[in-house]
Write an enzyme that holds these catalytic residues in place. Structure first.
Site, PDB file in Angstrom:
ATOM      1  N   GLY A  94       0.763  -1.237   0.224  1.00  0.00           N
ATOM      2  CA  GLY A  94       0.289  -0.107   0.051  1.00  0.00           C
ATOM      3  C   GLY A  94       1.168   1.185  -0.046  1.00  0.00           C
ATOM      4  O   GLY A  94       0.444   2.499   0.463  1.00  0.00           O
ATOM      5  N   HIS A 144      -0.186   1.330 -13.163  1.00  0.00           N
ATOM      6  CA  HIS A 144       0.444  -0.017 -13.834  1.00  0.00           C
ATOM      7  C   HIS A 144       1.916   0.514 -13.796  1.00  0.00           C
ATOM      8  O   HIS A 144       2.416   1.237 -14.385  1.00  0.00           O
ATOM      9  CB  HIS A 144       0.061  -0.450 -14.977  1.00  0.00           C
ATOM     10  CG  HIS A 144       0.730  -1.666 -15.379  1.00  0.00           C
ATOM     11  ND1 HIS A 144       0.442  -2.956 -15.032  1.00  0.00           N
ATOM     12  CD2 HIS A 144       1.848  -1.900 -16.673  1.00  0.00           C
ATOM     13  CE1 HIS A 144       1.298  -4.066 -15.478  1.00  0.00           C
ATOM     14  NE2 HIS A 144       2.009  -3.465 -16.674  1.00  0.00           N
ATOM     15  N   ASP A 178      -4.850  -4.638 -17.971  1.00  0.00           N
ATOM     16  CA  ASP A 178      -4.076  -3.584 -18.165  1.00  0.00           C
ATOM     17  C   ASP A 178      -4.352  -3.058 -19.589  1.00  0.00           C
ATOM     18  O   ASP A 178      -3.305  -2.379 -20.101  1.00  0.00           O
ATOM     19  CB  ASP A 178      -2.662  -3.834 -17.974  1.00  0.00           C
ATOM     20  CG  ASP A 178      -2.174  -4.406 -16.472  1.00  0.00           C
ATOM     21  OD1 ASP A 178      -2.860  -3.822 -15.547  1.00  0.00           O
ATOM     22  OD2 ASP A 178      -1.418  -5.203 -16.324  1.00  0.00           O
ATOM     23  N   GLN A 190       7.897   7.750  -9.159  1.00  0.00           N
ATOM     24  CA  GLN A 190       6.875   8.387  -9.993  1.00  0.00           C
ATOM     25  C   GLN A 190       5.438   8.012 -10.158  1.00  0.00           C
ATOM     26  O   GLN A 190       4.575   8.871 -10.072  1.00  0.00           O
ATOM     27  CB  GLN A 190       7.353   7.945 -11.720  1.00  0.00           C
ATOM     28  CG  GLN A 190       8.771   8.446 -12.130  1.00  0.00           C
ATOM     29  CD  GLN A 190       8.836   9.844 -12.013  1.00  0.00           C
ATOM     30  OE1 GLN A 190       7.901  10.578 -12.557  1.00  0.00           O
ATOM     31  NE2 GLN A 190      10.031  10.372 -11.553  1.00  0.00           N
ATOM     32  N   GLU A 191       5.257   6.767  -9.606  1.00  0.00           N
ATOM     33  CA  GLU A 191       3.889   6.226  -9.367  1.00  0.00           C
ATOM     34  C   GLU A 191       3.427   7.104  -8.309  1.00  0.00           C
ATOM     35  O   GLU A 191       2.111   7.699  -8.261  1.00  0.00           O
ATOM     36  CB  GLU A 191       3.886   4.784  -9.004  1.00  0.00           C
ATOM     37  CG  GLU A 191       4.058   3.798  -9.983  1.00  0.00           C
ATOM     38  CD  GLU A 191       3.995   2.221  -9.224  1.00  0.00           C
ATOM     39  OE1 GLU A 191       3.287   1.947  -8.669  1.00  0.00           O
ATOM     40  OE2 GLU A 191       4.932   1.590  -9.739  1.00  0.00           O
TER      41      GLU A 191
HETATM   42  C1  GRF Z   1       2.731  -0.909  -7.632  1.00  0.00           C
HETATM   43  O1  GRF Z   1       3.988  -1.013  -8.336  1.00  0.00           O
HETATM   44  C2  GRF Z   1       1.643  -0.592  -8.914  1.00  0.00           C
HETATM   45  O2  GRF Z   1       1.983  -0.017  -9.909  1.00  0.00           O
HETATM   46  C3  GRF Z   1       1.169  -2.012  -9.164  1.00  0.00           C
HETATM   47  O3  GRF Z   1       1.306  -2.841  -7.666  1.00  0.00           O
HETATM   48  C4  GRF Z   1       2.159  -2.183  -6.869  1.00  0.00           C
HETATM   49  C5  GRF Z   1       1.695  -1.687  -5.527  1.00  0.00           C
HETATM   50  O4  GRF Z   1       2.413  -1.271  -4.794  1.00  0.00           O
HETATM   51  N1  GRF Z   1      -0.131  -2.072  -9.607  1.00  0.00           N
HETATM   52  P1  GRF Z   1       1.951  -0.452  -3.444  1.00  0.00           P
HETATM   53  O5  GRF Z   1       1.253  -1.672  -2.657  1.00  0.00           O
HETATM   54  O6  GRF Z   1       0.950   0.693  -3.810  1.00  0.00           O
HETATM   55  O7  GRF Z   1       3.196  -0.137  -2.661  1.00  0.00           O
END
Ligand code: GRF
Length: 264
Positions: free
Chosen positions: A37, A138, A174, A202-203
């Site tokens: 998370g 993703h 996806d 980046q996410e």
């Molecule tokens: C992330 O890399 C996301 O892109 C993928 O699953 C991972 C989740 O990581 N869908 P977290 O649980 O948010 O740390």
């Protein structure tokens, strides 16, 4: 988000809204996760910071998970955000599992579903009920590397850039229309771990920003052509309000070139 008709008719733009003033109504967001998370935690930090500045269009209303041991549940508890655990083994079929998710979302009042590390493929019955209302983060530059082990596959293929994508979700793996992407350069010395860390950073930036845009009506999914080729099929296109594409570029992110998809 009370029924399918309401959800679909709610896919509309508020692109002329004045975003310089605090938004009084905050869009209630559901976060779906299965693991540690970190994206959820980054989202919660973003909400906290922006709320203090009075510049936020959403709140995290509820967390849903299929994993009672997900690390994200500790974060939810610490923040006082309610959560619901719906495990596959508690239901006789996948259909029943996702019917339960659907009812729980309706009961929670959430209007946008964010998949942040949710490790189950959503059936099309579920995604059809929430068209334009589910997004996913993703860890790859889709359409490259859908599915699992994206960093390992990127290194094995020797790509020079990798990254992450936020996209609307349909019933495929996806495959929904891409909204925005953040790229990172793959260095010769990168390992799966270093690459994953660069992409994850980046996410944590791009996902909250995109949610804020959707919640304030500046990015939305629109039916481009209905019943065009096959009876019952529908084509959707991502739309961006004025200035949004420029803001994406200012952040160093990208608007994907292919934004069309077809759904039954
Ligand atoms: C992330 O890399 C996301 O892109 C993928 O699953 C991972 C989740 O990581 N869908 P977290 O649980 O948010 O740390």
């Amino acid at each position: 988000m009370n029924n399918e008709r309401d959800v679909k008719s709610d896919v509309k733009s508020d692109s002329n809204a004045d975003h310089s003033h605090p938004q009084t109504r905050l869009c209630p967001v559901a976060v779906f996760l299965s693991g540690r998370g970190s994206n959820f935690a980054a989202l919660a930090r973003y909400v906290q910071e922006r709320t203090q500045e009075g510049k936020i269009s959403f709140r995290i209303n509820h967390v849903f998970t299929d994993n009672p041991n997900a690390g994200g549940l500790t974060t939810a508890s610490d923040l006082g955000i309610p959560y619901t655990v719906l495990e596959r083994k508690a239901f006789s079929s996948k259909t029943e599992l996702f019917q339960a998710y659907q009812e729980a979302i309706w009961a929670s009042g959430c209007e946008l579903i964010v998949l942040a590390g949710f490790m189950r493929l959503l059936p099309s019955e579920f995604t059809d009920a929430f068209v334009g209302k589910i997004i996913n983060i993703h860890p790859a530059l889709l359409p490259k590397f859908p599915g699992l082990h994206t960093h390992q596959r990127a290194l094995a293929e020797g790509v020079i850039e990798h990254g992450c994508t936020v996209h609307f979700v349909d019933g495929g793996m996806d495959t929904g229309p891409n909204i925005a992407q953040a790229a990172v350069t793959v260095l010769q010395e990168d390992t799966e771990e270093t690459l994953a860390a660069k992409v994850l950073a980046q996410e944590h930036q791009i996902l909250p920003w995109v949610i804020d845009q959707i919640a304030s009506g500046r990015i939305w999914l629109e039916a481009a052509r209905v019943g065009y080729a096959v009876r019952g099929s529908c084509t959707y296109e991502v739309r961006y309000g004025p200035g949004v594409k420029d803001e994406i570029a200012d952040h160093g992110w990208r608007v994907p070139s292919a934004v069309l998809t077809a759904e039954k």
